[in-house]
Design an enzyme around this catalytic site. Structure first.
Site, PDB file in Angstrom:
ATOM      1  CG  HIS A 141      -1.582   0.835   1.245  1.00  0.00           C
ATOM      2  ND1 HIS A 141      -2.204   1.573   2.449  1.00  0.00           N
ATOM      3  CD2 HIS A 141      -2.603   1.755   0.068  1.00  0.00           C
ATOM      4  CE1 HIS A 141      -3.263   2.755   2.483  1.00  0.00           C
ATOM      5  NE2 HIS A 141      -3.161   2.394   1.282  1.00  0.00           N
ATOM      6  CD  GLU A 153      -0.949  -0.100   5.945  1.00  0.00           C
ATOM      7  OE1 GLU A 153      -2.284   0.929   5.012  1.00  0.00           O
ATOM      8  OE2 GLU A 153      -1.329   0.199   7.198  1.00  0.00           O
TER       9      GLU A 153
HETATM   10  N1  LIG Z   1      -5.744   7.674  -4.829  1.00  0.00           N
HETATM   11  C1  LIG Z   1      -5.189   7.832  -3.461  1.00  0.00           C
HETATM   12  O1  LIG Z   1      -4.738   8.339  -2.630  1.00  0.00           O
HETATM   13  C2  LIG Z   1      -4.780   6.019  -2.473  1.00  0.00           C
HETATM   14  C3  LIG Z   1      -3.560   5.614  -1.503  1.00  0.00           C
HETATM   15  C4  LIG Z   1      -3.430   4.858  -1.192  1.00  0.00           C
HETATM   16  C5  LIG Z   1      -4.121   3.393  -2.169  1.00  0.00           C
HETATM   17  N2  LIG Z   1      -4.878   4.157  -2.767  1.00  0.00           N
HETATM   18  C6  LIG Z   1      -6.023   3.203  -4.258  1.00  0.00           C
HETATM   19  O2  LIG Z   1      -5.027   2.145  -5.057  1.00  0.00           O
HETATM   20  C7  LIG Z   1      -5.403   2.370  -6.084  1.00  0.00           C
HETATM   21  C8  LIG Z   1      -5.759   2.546  -7.336  1.00  0.00           C
HETATM   22  O3  LIG Z   1      -6.076   4.168  -7.361  1.00  0.00           O
HETATM   23  P1  LIG Z   1      -6.360   5.512  -8.218  1.00  0.00           P
HETATM   24  O4  LIG Z   1      -6.253   6.250  -7.588  1.00  0.00           O
HETATM   25  O5  LIG Z   1      -4.536   5.596  -8.866  1.00  0.00           O
HETATM   26  O6  LIG Z   1      -6.867   5.214  -9.638  1.00  0.00           O
HETATM   27  P2  LIG Z   1      -7.545   5.168 -10.872  1.00  0.00           P
HETATM   28  O7  LIG Z   1      -8.740   5.867 -10.805  1.00  0.00           O
HETATM   29  O8  LIG Z   1      -6.399   7.078 -10.275  1.00  0.00           O
HETATM   30  O9  LIG Z   1      -6.594   4.648 -11.602  1.00  0.00           O
HETATM   31  C9  LIG Z   1      -6.954   3.563 -11.216  1.00  0.00           C
HETATM   32  C10 LIG Z   1      -6.222   2.839 -13.195  1.00  0.00           C
HETATM   33  O10 LIG Z   1      -7.375   2.189 -13.041  1.00  0.00           O
HETATM   34  C11 LIG Z   1      -7.332   1.408 -14.757  1.00  0.00           C
HETATM   35  N3  LIG Z   1      -8.213   0.072 -14.822  1.00  0.00           N
HETATM   36  C12 LIG Z   1      -9.090  -0.032 -14.112  1.00  0.00           C
HETATM   37  N4  LIG Z   1     -10.210  -1.666 -14.708  1.00  0.00           N
HETATM   38  C13 LIG Z   1      -8.697  -1.894 -14.890  1.00  0.00           C
HETATM   39  C14 LIG Z   1      -8.598  -3.284 -15.294  1.00  0.00           C
HETATM   40  N5  LIG Z   1      -8.541  -4.204 -15.419  1.00  0.00           N
HETATM   41  N6  LIG Z   1      -6.593  -3.420 -16.053  1.00  0.00           N
HETATM   42  C15 LIG Z   1      -5.501  -2.483 -16.119  1.00  0.00           C
HETATM   43  N7  LIG Z   1      -5.870  -1.034 -14.869  1.00  0.00           N
HETATM   44  C16 LIG Z   1      -7.198  -1.267 -15.025  1.00  0.00           C
HETATM   45  C17 LIG Z   1      -8.191   2.410 -14.729  1.00  0.00           C
HETATM   46  O11 LIG Z   1      -8.175   2.857 -16.600  1.00  0.00           O
HETATM   47  C18 LIG Z   1      -7.741   3.393 -14.112  1.00  0.00           C
HETATM   48  O12 LIG Z   1      -6.763   4.114 -15.251  1.00  0.00           O
HETATM   49  C19 LIG Z   1      -6.761   1.349  -5.385  1.00  0.00           C
HETATM   50  O13 LIG Z   1      -7.269   0.574  -5.395  1.00  0.00           O
HETATM   51  C20 LIG Z   1      -6.690   2.512  -4.418  1.00  0.00           C
HETATM   52  O14 LIG Z   1      -7.501   2.091  -3.580  1.00  0.00           O
HETATM   53  C21 LIG Z   1      -5.420   4.963  -3.988  1.00  0.00           C
END
Ligand SMILES: NC(=O)c1ccc[n+]([C@@H]2O[C@H](COP(=O)([O-])OP(=O)(O)OC[C@H]3O[C@@H](n4cnc5c(N)ncnc54)[C@H](O)[C@@H]3O)[C@@H](O)[C@H]2O)c1
Length: 285
Positions: A141, A153
């Protein structure tokens, strides 16, 4: 097994940052996404951030050339995973999407490869159950923004092996991060379990009229030495994301009132005041 090649699944905000730090640290790195347009956006974002590193004297242009030799943007996650010893999944936070990805990765990746997820709220044990290799599945994480934040994490699912944890710790440290380990796969792990009740309590303070948003944040900044107040941070994270994680905690701990989302938070999400990304949350931007 030596980890030399990493595949990052999902090139959004988090995936792009993770791919950047892996390639800078010397890993052969594949970034994949369903959307070609998103991959282009990811590449443009990384170019901009790396260029800034050169301007500020943190990297040389030769080092940047090396990064571009190691960093590949591809749509075919299967093929990329087939060549990788570590996969970091950072696709959207949807259980069905992540489960399908883990099934696919389990088929495509070499038997010895480690599969990890950057999920904020989905149990690692559930994702591991979609594979035939639960001891080789764990949580990694990263925090947002990835190139800036110092922590990763690590999360041990029910069956994650010590070897897996040791291997991903080494990778996290090699990309310049420090590590904490959630030894048990419980909702919120460590960081969100600390953060979300604190944000929720700040919303309760506002809801009950005990302090203004500015005073609540100022209290945390100057009284607790937090770099940013909880309501400012909530606006930054997105109020919909905060509510979603609180609901996961509330449900995951059997309706424990410590995690009951404040009605004001629900109301703000209902009104579409989601924070910075829409220009309005607890503050206007
Ligand atoms: N944004 C934050 O602050 C944060 C912090 C820690 C963890 N996270 C976690 O990180 C992950 C991503 O978050 P994010 O903010 O980058 O989201 P985001 O929406 O910016 O990016 C997600 C990406 O996944 C792609 N996607 C969707 N389905 C897919 C598939 N089947 N195969 C490949 N790509 C696919 C989408 O096209 C998109 O580009 C989530 O699990 C989120 O909980 C986010």
């Amino acid at each position: 097994m030596k980890i030399e090649t990493v595949t990052v699944v999902g090139s959004g905000q988090m995936g792009s940052g993770i791919a950047q730090v892996c390639a800078v640290a010397g890993y052969e790195t594949y970034v994949t996404d369903l959307s070609g347009a998103q991959l282009e956006k990811s590449e443009a974002g990384i170019r901009k951030r790396l260029a800034r590193n050169v301007e500020k004297g943190r990297m040389t242009s030769q080092e940047i050339d090396g990064v571009w030799e190691r960093l590949h943007f591809v749509q075919d996650a299967r093929k990329a995973a087939g060549q990788s010893q570590l996969i970091i999944e950072a696709a959207i936070e949807k259980l069905d999407v992540k489960t399908e990805i883990f099934k696919m990765l389990d088929e495509a990746a070499p038997e010895e490869a480690i599969l990890t997820s950057n999920t904020s709220s989905i149990p690692i044990t559930t994702l591991a159950a979609a594979t035939k290799r639960p001891p080789k599945v764990a949580g990694m994480h990263f925090m947002n923004p990835v190139p800036v934040m110092k922590l990763v994490e690590l999360i041990a699912g029910l069956q994650t092996s010590q070897e897996t944890l040791a291997a991903i710790r080494e990778v996290a440290e090699s990309v310049g991060k420090q590590v904490v380990v959630a030894q048990k796969d419980m909702p919120g792990f460590i960081v969100n379990r600390l953060l979300m009740p604190s944000i929720n309590e700040a919303v309760w303070l506002l809801h009950e009229g005990i302090g203004s948003a500015r005073d609540i944040d100022k209290g945390a900044r100057l009284g607790l030495n937090h770099p940013m107040g909880p309501l400012t941070l909530a606006d930054f994270i997105g109020l919909d994301t905060c509510l979603f994680i609180l609901e996961v905690l509330y449900e995951g701990y059997g309706g424990d009132p410590r995690f009951r989302p404040c009605p004001l938070l629900k109301q703000m999400v209902g009104a579409g005041h989601l924070g910075r990304k829409v220009g309005r949350g607890f503050y206007e931007y």
